[in-house]
Write a protein that holds these residues in place. Structure first.
Motif, PDB file in Angstrom:
ATOM      1  N   ILE A  10       0.846  -1.203   0.000  1.00  0.00           N
ATOM      2  CA  ILE A  10       0.000   0.000   0.000  1.00  0.00           C
ATOM      3  C   ILE A  10       0.882   1.255   0.000  1.00  0.00           C
ATOM      4  N   GLY A  11       1.907   1.262   0.833  1.00  0.00           N
ATOM      5  CA  GLY A  11       2.824   2.412   0.869  1.00  0.00           C
ATOM      6  C   GLY A  11       3.499   2.630  -0.468  1.00  0.00           C
ATOM      7  N   TYR A  14       0.933   4.106  -2.919  1.00  0.00           N
ATOM      8  CA  TYR A  14       0.760   5.543  -2.675  1.00  0.00           C
ATOM      9  C   TYR A  14       1.942   6.331  -3.257  1.00  0.00           C
ATOM     10  N   THR A  17       1.753   6.415  -7.055  1.00  0.00           N
ATOM     11  CA  THR A  17       0.653   7.278  -7.471  1.00  0.00           C
ATOM     12  C   THR A  17       1.035   8.748  -7.317  1.00  0.00           C
ATOM     13  N   LEU A  18       1.639   9.093  -6.187  1.00  0.00           N
ATOM     14  CA  LEU A  18       2.052  10.477  -5.952  1.00  0.00           C
ATOM     15  C   LEU A  18       3.157  10.921  -6.908  1.00  0.00           C
ATOM     16  N   THR A  48      -4.837  12.131  -3.407  1.00  0.00           N
ATOM     17  CA  THR A  48      -4.429  10.786  -3.801  1.00  0.00           C
ATOM     18  C   THR A  48      -4.968   9.783  -2.785  1.00  0.00           C
ATOM     19  N   GLU A  49      -5.662   8.793  -3.292  1.00  0.00           N
ATOM     20  CA  GLU A  49      -6.280   7.802  -2.412  1.00  0.00           C
ATOM     21  C   GLU A  49      -6.421   6.476  -3.149  1.00  0.00           C
ATOM     22  N   LEU A  50      -6.351   5.374  -2.431  1.00  0.00           N
ATOM     23  CA  LEU A  50      -6.492   4.050  -3.028  1.00  0.00           C
ATOM     24  C   LEU A  50      -7.950   3.696  -3.289  1.00  0.00           C
ATOM     25  N   SER A 152      -5.256   8.390  -9.578  1.00  0.00           N
ATOM     26  CA  SER A 152      -5.731   7.417  -8.586  1.00  0.00           C
ATOM     27  C   SER A 152      -6.726   6.445  -9.221  1.00  0.00           C
TER      28      SER A 152
END
Length: 165
Positions: A10-11, A14, A17-18, A48-50, A152
């Protein structure tokens, strides 16, 4: 997948994505000759979100809060003119309007934007400068938020496809 592996994935997602969102904003800033895309970059980080539902909600809330905060700040400056009491009155009006009348969850974003516009108007002793900054910042926030939302969305779909394999 263990909880630690999931947390690490997940990290990493993120971060990727960023990096893509920030890279796109910097690239577009060069194309459109935007010297300081700070607010677009901040909006990309905020939005930005999953979870696609949450990302959509963050994008809309960020844009709405920015427009309302900037608009109310300019209105306060137009009514009372640039003066120290204007800052205090503006903070009260923006916060109460967003919290009670408009029921915006992220009223602090609206107030932060409003304070920035008010301070610039006070520093420059100009409502016109504050209006210009309010429009510029709102456009930057819209661009950064939408960019982060699209990135995202695309990466979220790719991630969902990969996890279904």
């Amino acid at each position: 997948m263990s909880e630690t592996s999931r947390w690490n994935a997940i990290g990493l997602f993120y971060a990727i994505t960023l990096v893509i969102s920030v890279g796109l904003i910097l690239f577009l800033s060069k194309i459109f000759h935007i010297a300081d895309p700070t607010w677009a970059l901040i909006s990309a980080v905020v939005c930005t979100e999953l979870d696609m539902g949450l990302a959509r909600q963050l994008v809309m809330m960020r844009i709405l809060a920015t427009i309302i905060g900037a608009g109310l700040a300019v209105a306060v400056l137009m009514i009372s003119g640039p003066g120290n009491i204007t800052l205090m009155a503006g903070v009260i009006i923006i916060t109460l309007s967003c919290h009670y009348l408009m029921r915006i969850d992220n009223w602090k974003l609206a107030t932060a934007t409003g304070v920035m516009v008010l301070v610039i108007g006070l520093q420059q002793h100009s409502v016109g400068v504050a209006e210009s900054i309010a429009i510029k910042r709102a456009l930057e926030v819209i661009a950064g938020s939408i960019t982060a939302g699209i990135v995202s969305l695309i990466l979220g779909k790719l991630r969902a496809v990969k996890s279904n394999m």
